[in-house]
Design a protein around this motif. Structure first.
Motif, PDB file in Angstrom:
ATOM      1  N   TYR A 121      39.956-120.343   8.111  1.00 38.60           N
ATOM      2  CA  TYR A 121      41.180-119.925   7.406  1.00 38.60           C
ATOM      3  C   TYR A 121      40.875-119.751   5.918  1.00 38.60           C
ATOM      4  CZ  TYR A 121      46.074-120.067   5.835  1.00 38.60           C
ATOM      5  OH  TYR A 121      47.286-119.770   5.267  1.00 38.60           O
ATOM      6  N   GLN A 122      40.200-120.761   5.344  1.00 39.61           N
ATOM      7  CA  GLN A 122      39.847-120.659   3.938  1.00 39.61           C
ATOM      8  C   GLN A 122      38.829-119.544   3.697  1.00 39.61           C
ATOM      9  OE1 GLN A 122      41.365-122.236   1.474  1.00 39.61           O
ATOM     10  NE2 GLN A 122      42.678-123.276   2.966  1.00 39.61           N
ATOM     11  N   GLU A 123      37.890-119.393   4.633  1.00 39.27           N
ATOM     12  CA  GLU A 123      36.901-118.325   4.498  1.00 39.27           C
ATOM     13  C   GLU A 123      37.563-116.961   4.522  1.00 39.27           C
ATOM     14  OE1 GLU A 123      33.310-118.301   4.203  1.00 39.27           O
ATOM     15  OE2 GLU A 123      33.872-120.270   3.430  1.00 39.27           O
ATOM     16  N   LYS A 124      38.494-116.773   5.453  1.00 38.21           N
ATOM     17  CA  LYS A 124      39.184-115.483   5.552  1.00 38.21           C
ATOM     18  C   LYS A 124      40.054-115.247   4.319  1.00 38.21           C
ATOM     19  CE  LYS A 124      39.255-114.350  10.435  1.00 38.21           C
ATOM     20  NZ  LYS A 124      38.727-112.999  10.158  1.00 38.21           N
ATOM     21  N   LYS A 125      40.705-116.304   3.853  1.00 36.45           N
ATOM     22  CA  LYS A 125      41.489-116.161   2.631  1.00 36.45           C
ATOM     23  C   LYS A 125      40.568-115.783   1.472  1.00 36.45           C
ATOM     24  CE  LYS A 125      44.737-118.567  -0.404  1.00 36.45           C
ATOM     25  NZ  LYS A 125      45.390-119.852  -0.740  1.00 36.45           N
ATOM     26  N   GLY A 126      39.392-116.426   1.407  1.00 38.03           N
ATOM     27  CA  GLY A 126      38.419-116.080   0.382  1.00 38.03           C
ATOM     28  C   GLY A 126      37.938-114.646   0.511  1.00 38.03           C
ATOM     29  N   ALA A 127      37.788-114.177   1.780  1.00 37.13           N
ATOM     30  CA  ALA A 127      37.355-112.787   1.995  1.00 37.13           C
ATOM     31  C   ALA A 127      38.429-111.814   1.512  1.00 37.13           C
ATOM     32  CB  ALA A 127      37.057-112.565   3.476  1.00 37.13           C
ATOM     33  N   ILE A 128      39.693-112.167   1.789  1.00 37.55           N
ATOM     34  CA  ILE A 128      40.795-111.318   1.313  1.00 37.55           C
ATOM     35  C   ILE A 128      40.799-111.284  -0.211  1.00 37.55           C
ATOM     36  CG2 ILE A 128      43.300-111.094   1.211  1.00 37.55           C
ATOM     37  CD1 ILE A 128      43.423-112.243   4.029  1.00 37.55           C
ATOM     38  N   GLU A 129      40.622-112.458  -0.838  1.00 38.99           N
ATOM     39  CA  GLU A 129      40.601-112.513  -2.299  1.00 38.99           C
ATOM     40  C   GLU A 129      39.423-111.700  -2.841  1.00 38.99           C
ATOM     41  OE1 GLU A 129      40.411-116.655  -3.103  1.00 38.99           O
ATOM     42  OE2 GLU A 129      42.573-116.991  -2.846  1.00 38.99           O
ATOM     43  N   ALA A 130      38.254-111.816  -2.191  1.00 40.82           N
ATOM     44  CA  ALA A 130      37.084-111.067  -2.642  1.00 40.82           C
ATOM     45  C   ALA A 130      37.324-109.567  -2.507  1.00 40.82           C
ATOM     46  CB  ALA A 130      35.852-111.485  -1.846  1.00 40.82           C
ATOM     47  N   ASN A 131      37.970-109.166  -1.416  1.00 44.83           N
ATOM     48  CA  ASN A 131      38.278-107.745  -1.204  1.00 44.83           C
ATOM     49  C   ASN A 131      39.234-107.243  -2.280  1.00 44.83           C
ATOM     50  OD1 ASN A 131      38.423-105.208  -0.043  1.00 44.83           O
ATOM     51  ND2 ASN A 131      39.884-105.818   1.532  1.00 44.83           N
ATOM     52  N   MET A 132      40.259-108.056  -2.581  1.00 44.56           N
ATOM     53  CA  MET A 132      41.217-107.672  -3.620  1.00 44.56           C
ATOM     54  C   MET A 132      40.521-107.573  -4.975  1.00 44.56           C
ATOM     55  SD  MET A 132      44.389-110.123  -2.441  1.00 44.56           S
ATOM     56  CE  MET A 132      45.383-109.724  -3.868  1.00 44.56           C
ATOM     57  N   LEU A 133      39.645-108.540  -5.252  1.00 40.23           N
ATOM     58  CA  LEU A 133      38.945-108.544  -6.528  1.00 40.23           C
ATOM     59  C   LEU A 133      38.015-107.333  -6.639  1.00 40.23           C
ATOM     60  CD1 LEU A 133      38.936-110.349  -9.023  1.00 40.23           C
ATOM     61  CD2 LEU A 133      36.979-111.561  -8.055  1.00 40.23           C
ATOM     62  N   ALA A 134      37.343-107.004  -5.535  1.00 36.60           N
ATOM     63  CA  ALA A 134      36.459-105.841  -5.546  1.00 36.60           C
ATOM     64  C   ALA A 134      37.261-104.562  -5.768  1.00 36.60           C
ATOM     65  CB  ALA A 134      35.687-105.764  -4.231  1.00 36.60           C
ATOM     66  N   THR A 135      38.450-104.488  -5.154  1.00 40.19           N
ATOM     67  CA  THR A 135      39.306-103.305  -5.344  1.00 40.19           C
ATOM     68  C   THR A 135      39.737-103.197  -6.803  1.00 40.19           C
ATOM     69  OG1 THR A 135      40.097-103.493  -3.072  1.00 40.19           O
ATOM     70  CG2 THR A 135      41.411-102.158  -4.584  1.00 40.19           C
ATOM     71  N   ALA A 136      40.173-104.335  -7.384  1.00 39.68           N
ATOM     72  CA  ALA A 136      40.586-104.322  -8.792  1.00 39.68           C
ATOM     73  C   ALA A 136      39.422-103.943  -9.695  1.00 39.68           C
ATOM     74  CB  ALA A 136      41.138-105.691  -9.175  1.00 39.68           C
ATOM     75  N   ARG A 137      38.219-104.487  -9.407  1.00 39.57           N
ATOM     76  CA  ARG A 137      37.037-104.181 -10.214  1.00 39.57           C
ATOM     77  C   ARG A 137      36.701-102.699 -10.129  1.00 39.57           C
ATOM     78  NH1 ARG A 137      33.449-107.083  -7.549  1.00 39.57           N
ATOM     79  NH2 ARG A 137      34.192-109.027  -8.488  1.00 39.57           N
ATOM     80  N   GLY A 138      36.807-102.142  -8.914  1.00 39.59           N
ATOM     81  CA  GLY A 138      36.525-100.715  -8.744  1.00 39.59           C
ATOM     82  C   GLY A 138      37.498 -99.843  -9.517  1.00 39.59           C
ATOM     83  N   MET A 139      38.772-100.219  -9.527  1.00 40.38           N
ATOM     84  CA  MET A 139      39.769 -99.440 -10.273  1.00 40.38           C
ATOM     85  C   MET A 139      39.524 -99.518 -11.777  1.00 40.38           C
ATOM     86  SD  MET A 139      43.384-100.014  -8.346  1.00 40.38           S
ATOM     87  CE  MET A 139      43.687 -99.327  -6.721  1.00 40.38           C
ATOM     88  N   VAL A 140      39.127-100.708 -12.260  1.00 39.56           N
ATOM     89  CA  VAL A 140      38.805-100.835 -13.685  1.00 39.56           C
ATOM     90  C   VAL A 140      37.651 -99.908 -14.043  1.00 39.56           C
ATOM     91  CG1 VAL A 140      37.791-102.412 -15.379  1.00 39.56           C
ATOM     92  CG2 VAL A 140      39.725-103.149 -14.006  1.00 39.56           C
ATOM     93  N   GLN A 141      36.651 -99.854 -13.179  1.00 34.94           N
ATOM     94  CA  GLN A 141      35.501 -98.998 -13.455  1.00 34.94           C
ATOM     95  C   GLN A 141      35.894 -97.524 -13.473  1.00 34.94           C
ATOM     96  OE1 GLN A 141      32.736-100.142 -10.395  1.00 34.94           O
ATOM     97  NE2 GLN A 141      32.148-102.072 -11.427  1.00 34.94           N
ATOM     98  N   VAL A 142      36.791 -97.124 -12.549  1.00 31.66           N
ATOM     99  CA  VAL A 142      37.249 -95.729 -12.545  1.00 31.66           C
ATOM    100  C   VAL A 142      38.033 -95.426 -13.818  1.00 31.66           C
ATOM    101  CG1 VAL A 142      38.750 -94.070 -11.368  1.00 31.66           C
ATOM    102  CG2 VAL A 142      37.266 -95.568 -10.038  1.00 31.66           C
ATOM    103  N   ALA A 143      38.922 -96.376 -14.211  1.00 31.27           N
ATOM    104  CA  ALA A 143      39.702 -96.163 -15.435  1.00 31.27           C
ATOM    105  C   ALA A 143      38.783 -96.113 -16.656  1.00 31.27           C
ATOM    106  CB  ALA A 143      40.731 -97.272 -15.582  1.00 31.27           C
ATOM    107  N   ASP A 144      37.795 -97.030 -16.705  1.00 32.96           N
ATOM    108  CA  ASP A 144      36.856 -97.005 -17.835  1.00 32.96           C
ATOM    109  C   ASP A 144      36.077 -95.704 -17.864  1.00 32.96           C
ATOM    110  OD1 ASP A 144      37.599 -99.437 -18.782  1.00 32.96           O
ATOM    111  OD2 ASP A 144      35.875-100.566 -18.004  1.00 32.96           O
ATOM    112  N   ARG A 145      35.711 -95.185 -16.690  1.00 31.32           N
ATOM    113  CA  ARG A 145      34.968 -93.917 -16.645  1.00 31.32           C
ATOM    114  C   ARG A 145      35.825 -92.779 -17.204  1.00 31.32           C
ATOM    115  NH1 ARG A 145      34.316 -93.530 -11.459  1.00 31.32           N
ATOM    116  NH2 ARG A 145      32.698 -95.150 -11.479  1.00 31.32           N
ATOM    117  N   GLU A 146      37.096 -92.793 -16.843  1.00 33.98           N
ATOM    118  CA  GLU A 146      38.001 -91.762 -17.359  1.00 33.98           C
ATOM    119  C   GLU A 146      38.121 -91.853 -18.874  1.00 33.98           C
ATOM    120  OE1 GLU A 146      40.703 -88.560 -16.970  1.00 33.98           O
ATOM    121  OE2 GLU A 146      39.365 -89.462 -15.503  1.00 33.98           O
TER     122      GLU A 146
END
Length: 594
Positions: free
Chosen positions: A41-66
């Motif tokens: 349960y904690q691992e899956k929650k951590g995976a969800i958090e990691a996925n969300m963090l990766a998505t946020a990081r990717g969006m920051v990189q796209v915005a910075d590129r723009e």
């Protein structure tokens, strides 16, 4: 329905024990599964958090590129010779040419006072207002470094804009601030281009925590300055945590902050959705574990049923064995039970031989008892007859001592006759039994009292008979049991105190067997409790025969008769406090006769 009896029978079955064995084996699995579920349960929650963090990081990189692309374009435009010659119309044309790649954007050139010199939103030569001096603009003239402004409203358009500012330097001095203003729609397009799972919400905010764009209800929140929701520590660029969103919903959020612009992207999802996803997985794991456990229990029930059937198949041979018949139990395929079956078969042969020997011995004993009774009673009858003639014809010739001898002789003869009859009856308890028949024990007691009516009237006794159960008994033997006990209750009474005799009964459960428990009580002389066993032995008397007549065989016959019914009899008493005799016999006999 007697649920207590059903439960008692169930918990004694092999199936019940096998179920507990399965549960004992499954329990560690359940505990391990519980720990595993909590861990995963904690691992899956951590995976969800990691996925969300990766998505946020990717969006920051796209915005910075723009923003980086816009900055690079402005840096190149800032080298235009038209600015050296202060040819602002020519620079206006160059800026318009650049904006072909930035639809909806405008370029503004301003001096250190904020006075706009060029604004592509207006035609060249049109009077222009001053710009607001933002922190980004101040940094341009103070530090000479490019920067990104926060969200603001354009002085001419009134639209929500963002700006990228670069310095225009000549000879190491900052002469102008060259800025590109873009509508927030361009940033919103970055959010829309990133496919988010259902229920996820994306948000971009500037370095002042003003909402630049949001995927859910942007019209409500763009331009809104929000409190420090994520609690980033100084120098911290990323983290996940739970917080209350702008929609006042408890959510799990991930933030990633740009080191270039200071802007941040927040991805959050309502906790209900996260928990639903996790709980759905937990339900599947729990259901799988429960299903496997149920299959184990069902398997145990099936195996238990097979073993139980195999064991129960030994019951008919066991009953036949009890009747002295030769048995040949069927094979079950189970080694242990087949061993028991073979032992039953071997025992039946031995038991039959022993039963035959016992029957032959009983028959010989009965013949001997009959002969002994006849041979012993014949002289006694002659002694009695001659004594009677002596009394009738020659009593006048006898003195007082002779008459006393005659009375003693007649009394001894009578006692000897009673003793022989009692011994004969004692031997016939097992040698001449009657079949067990379902009998109303209360009716049997009332019949005995009818026979003792004279003794009851003579002693002034008060006899009460409660409700007694029905049981499978040898009626003649049980009749004698009650007769002996009631006769003793009348005989061993206290002087000048009328006997009070009670007969009560109830049904009790003992080791899964229903028993009729009959109690015969009296208020007689009683006896010391240490003699409670001695009185059931043949010829054992606690009082002299002159005071209380009898042969000392009556209670021995009671015990032997009760034991022949598969029951027990006991007594408790105290001197001067009466006696209690308790009989316990099965309501149903395993066999029709013994």
């Amino acid at each position: 329905m007697n649920f207590s009896l059903l439960w008692d029978n169930l918990r004694r079955t092999i199936r019940y024990r096998l179920i507990w064995l399965v549960l004992a084996c499954v329990l560690p699995v359940w505990l391990a599964a519980g720990f595993l579920v909590a861990f995963v349960y904690q691992e899956k929650k951590g995976a969800i958090e990691a996925n969300m963090l990766a998505t946020a990081r990717g969006m920051v990189q796209v915005a910075d590129r723009e923003l980086d692309n816009a900055t690079a374009s402005l840096v190149a435009l800032a080298t235009s010779p038209a600015l050296d010659q202060r040819d602002f119309p020519a620079f206006h044309r160059q800026a318009k040419e650049l904006l072909r790649s930035y639809e909806g954007a405008d370029i503004v050139l301003a001096d250190s006072t904020g006075q706009q010199l060029v604004n592509t939103y207006r035609a060249p030569g049109t009077p222009l207002p001053k710009r607001a001096i933002s922190s980004a603009v101040r940094r341009i003239f103070e530090e000479g470094k490019p920067g990104v402004s926060g969200l603001f409203k354009g002085a001419l358009t009134g639209r929500h804009l963002i700006g990228v500012d670069v310095p225009v330097t000549r000879g190491g001095a900052v002469l102008f601030d060259l800025a590109m203003t873009m509508p927030v729609d361009r940033i919103a397009a970055i959010l829309q281009a990133q496919p988010l799972p259902a229920g996820w919400v994306g948000l971009i905010m500037d370095d002042s925590r003003t909402v630049v764009s949001r995927t859910l209800y942007p019209e409500r929140h763009v331009g809104t300055r929000i409190p420090p929701l994520m609690g980033l520590a100084p120098g911290q660029m990323e983290r996940t945590r739970e917080f209350v969103s702008l929609d006042n919903v408890r959510a799990l959020a991930a933030i990633s902050k740009s080191p270039f612009s200071g802007w941040a992207v927040v991805i959050h999802v309502p906790l209900g959705i996260v928990q639903a996803e996790l709980e759905n997985w937990v339900r599947w794991v729990t259901a799988g574990t429960l299903l496997l456990s149920l299959l184990g229990v069902a398997l145990a029930l099936g195996i238990g049923r097979g073993i139980g059937s195999a064991v129960q198949s030994l019951i008919p041979p066991a009953l036949d064995l009890a009747e002295g018949k030769l048995v040949s139990p069927p094979k079950s395929g189970l080694k242990e039970i087949d061993s028991v079956a073979e032992a039953l078969g071997a025992a039946s042969g031995l038991l039959k031989d022993m039963t035959d020997d016992l029957r032959r011995s009983n028959r010989e004993l009965e013949e001997f008892a009959a002969v002994a009774s006849h041979d012993l009673q014949e002289p006694l009858r002659k002694i009695s007859a001659f004594g009677e003639r002596l009394r009738e014809n020659h009593a006048q010739a006898l003195d007082e001592q002779g008459l006393d001898f005659l009375r003693r002789m007649e009394s001894a003869t009578e006692r000897m006759q009673h003793l022989i009859q009692d011994l004969l009856e004692y031997s016939r308890v097992t040698t001449r039994p009657n079949p067990f028949v379902r009998t109303d024990l209360g009716e049997l007691v009332r019949d005995v009292l009818a026979d003792l009516e004279g003794a009851v009237a003579e002693t002034g006794a008060e006899v009460t008979v409660g409700e007694l159960p029905q049981a499978e008994v040898d009626a003649s033997q049980m009749r004698r049991v009650f007769q002996n006990l009631l006769s003793n209750a009348l005989k061993y009474r206290r002087p000048s105190i009328p006997p009070q005799v009670g007969v009560t009964g109830r049904v009790v459960l003992e080791d899964g067997t229903e028993l009729a428990e009959i109690t015969v009580s009296d208020n007689g002389i009683g006896f010391e409790d240490q003699f409670a066993e001695k009185i059931f032995q043949p010829f054992q008397r606690l009082h002299g025969r002159n005071k209380y007549p009898g042969t000392g065989i009556g209670l021995a016959i009671v015990r032997k008769s009760v034991e022949r019914h598969g029951g027990t009899v006991s007594a408790r008493s105290a001197p001067g406090e009466g006696s209690f005799f308790i009989i316990s016999i099965p309501l149903k006999q395993l066999q029709a006769s013994a």
